[in-house]
Design a protein around this motif. Structure first.
Motif, PDB file in Angstrom:
ATOM      1  N   ARG A   1      19.839 -21.193  42.619  1.00 15.34           N
ATOM      2  CA  ARG A   1      19.243 -21.284  41.290  1.00 15.34           C
ATOM      3  C   ARG A   1      17.897 -20.573  41.249  1.00 15.34           C
ATOM      4  O   ARG A   1      17.576 -19.885  40.294  1.00 15.34           O
ATOM      5  N   GLU A   2      17.120 -20.768  42.295  1.00 14.89           N
ATOM      6  CA  GLU A   2      15.795 -20.132  42.364  1.00 14.89           C
ATOM      7  C   GLU A   2      15.920 -18.618  42.444  1.00 14.89           C
ATOM      8  O   GLU A   2      15.145 -17.894  41.829  1.00 14.89           O
ATOM      9  N   MET A   3      16.887 -18.139  43.203  1.00 14.68           N
ATOM     10  CA  MET A   3      17.094 -16.696  43.329  1.00 14.68           C
ATOM     11  C   MET A   3      17.528 -16.093  41.986  1.00 14.68           C
ATOM     12  O   MET A   3      17.170 -14.971  41.676  1.00 14.68           O
ATOM     13  N   ARG A   4      18.301 -16.830  41.224  1.00 14.57           N
ATOM     14  CA  ARG A   4      18.784 -16.345  39.940  1.00 14.57           C
ATOM     15  C   ARG A   4      17.647 -16.229  38.922  1.00 14.57           C
ATOM     16  O   ARG A   4      17.689 -15.393  38.040  1.00 14.57           O
TER      17      ARG A   4
ATOM     18  N   THR B   1      21.836 -28.083  49.833  1.00 17.40           N
ATOM     19  CA  THR B   1      20.630 -27.334  50.154  1.00 17.40           C
ATOM     20  C   THR B   1      20.684 -25.941  49.548  1.00 17.40           C
ATOM     21  O   THR B   1      19.680 -25.425  49.063  1.00 17.40           O
ATOM     22  N   GLY B   2      21.840 -25.339  49.564  1.00 16.15           N
ATOM     23  CA  GLY B   2      21.991 -23.979  49.077  1.00 16.15           C
ATOM     24  C   GLY B   2      21.949 -23.839  47.569  1.00 16.15           C
ATOM     25  O   GLY B   2      21.494 -22.819  47.051  1.00 16.15           O
ATOM     26  N   LEU B   3      22.406 -24.847  46.837  1.00 13.79           N
ATOM     27  CA  LEU B   3      22.431 -24.753  45.373  1.00 13.79           C
ATOM     28  C   LEU B   3      21.038 -24.545  44.774  1.00 13.79           C
ATOM     29  O   LEU B   3      20.876 -23.659  43.927  1.00 13.79           O
TER      30      LEU B   3
ATOM     31  N   HIS C   1      27.884 -32.104  57.218  1.00  9.37           N
ATOM     32  CA  HIS C   1      27.105 -30.871  57.290  1.00  9.37           C
ATOM     33  C   HIS C   1      27.500 -29.879  56.197  1.00  9.37           C
ATOM     34  O   HIS C   1      26.641 -29.176  55.655  1.00  9.37           O
ATOM     35  N   LEU C   2      28.760 -29.821  55.867  1.00 10.90           N
ATOM     36  CA  LEU C   2      29.199 -28.916  54.809  1.00 10.90           C
ATOM     37  C   LEU C   2      28.596 -29.320  53.470  1.00 10.90           C
ATOM     38  O   LEU C   2      28.072 -28.477  52.727  1.00 10.90           O
ATOM     39  N   ILE C   3      28.636 -30.591  53.158  1.00  9.58           N
ATOM     40  CA  ILE C   3      28.106 -31.048  51.880  1.00  9.58           C
ATOM     41  C   ILE C   3      26.586 -30.896  51.835  1.00  9.58           C
ATOM     42  O   ILE C   3      26.027 -30.476  50.821  1.00  9.58           O
ATOM     43  N   VAL C   4      25.892 -31.189  52.931  1.00  8.05           N
ATOM     44  CA  VAL C   4      24.439 -30.998  52.962  1.00  8.05           C
ATOM     45  C   VAL C   4      24.093 -29.519  52.813  1.00  8.05           C
ATOM     46  O   VAL C   4      23.136 -29.157  52.127  1.00  8.05           O
ATOM     47  N   LEU C   5      24.876 -28.659  53.416  1.00  4.95           N
ATOM     48  CA  LEU C   5      24.645 -27.220  53.284  1.00  4.95           C
ATOM     49  C   LEU C   5      24.781 -26.784  51.828  1.00  4.95           C
ATOM     50  O   LEU C   5      23.950 -26.026  51.312  1.00  4.95           O
ATOM     51  N   VAL C   6      25.793 -27.274  51.163  1.00  6.10           N
ATOM     52  CA  VAL C   6      25.987 -26.934  49.753  1.00  6.10           C
ATOM     53  C   VAL C   6      24.835 -27.486  48.916  1.00  6.10           C
ATOM     54  O   VAL C   6      24.280 -26.781  48.064  1.00  6.10           O
TER      55      VAL C   6
END
Length: 132
Positions: free
Chosen positions: A127-130, A121-123, A114-119
């Protein structure tokens, strides 16, 4: 769309997560067998599979809701998520207690997945927010 077709599509949408799960399972077995602790690799692998099942069922639930036209309210989504997590947690805890101490690594496998999937998903979101 019927349930089995939706489940197949949900599983297909999680190809990246499935590949990630296979890599993590291979890594767990690759590290644990030479150390003579194959049970640890097995239970970490079971935890990773439980995490993947949770991921696919989450996608399936959302897909059914969207394609069915009846969007879930926040409360309904929270309840279904809580039930799904409760089942995954109960199975994990049952295995941890039944096969203590090696079985406790099931929890590590679920958490790691779950931690790796969260990362992952979040990356893309970051990038889009930036860009904006």
């Amino acid at each position: 769309m019927n349930r089995s077709a939706a489940l197949g599509r949900a599983a297909g949408n999680q190809r990246r997560a499935a590949v990630l799960a296979l890599v993590l399972i291979a890594g767990a077995v690759w590290l644990s067998v030479p150390l003579g602790r194959w049970q640890v690799g097995l239970f970490v692998s079971v935890g990773i599979v439980l995490g993947l099942v949770n991921q696919v069922l989450t996608e399936w639930s959302l897909l059914r809701s969207i394609e069915g036209g009846d969007l879930l309210t926040r409360k309904q989504f929270a309840v279904t998520s809580l039930l799904r997590l409760a089942v995954v947690s109960a199975v994990s805890l049952l295995l941890a207690v039944a096969f203590w101490p090696d079985g406790a690594t099931v929890l590590m496998g679920v958490a790691m997945f779950h931690l790796i999937v969260l990362v992952l998903t979040g990356l893309p979101l970051l990038r889009e927010m930036r860009k904006t």
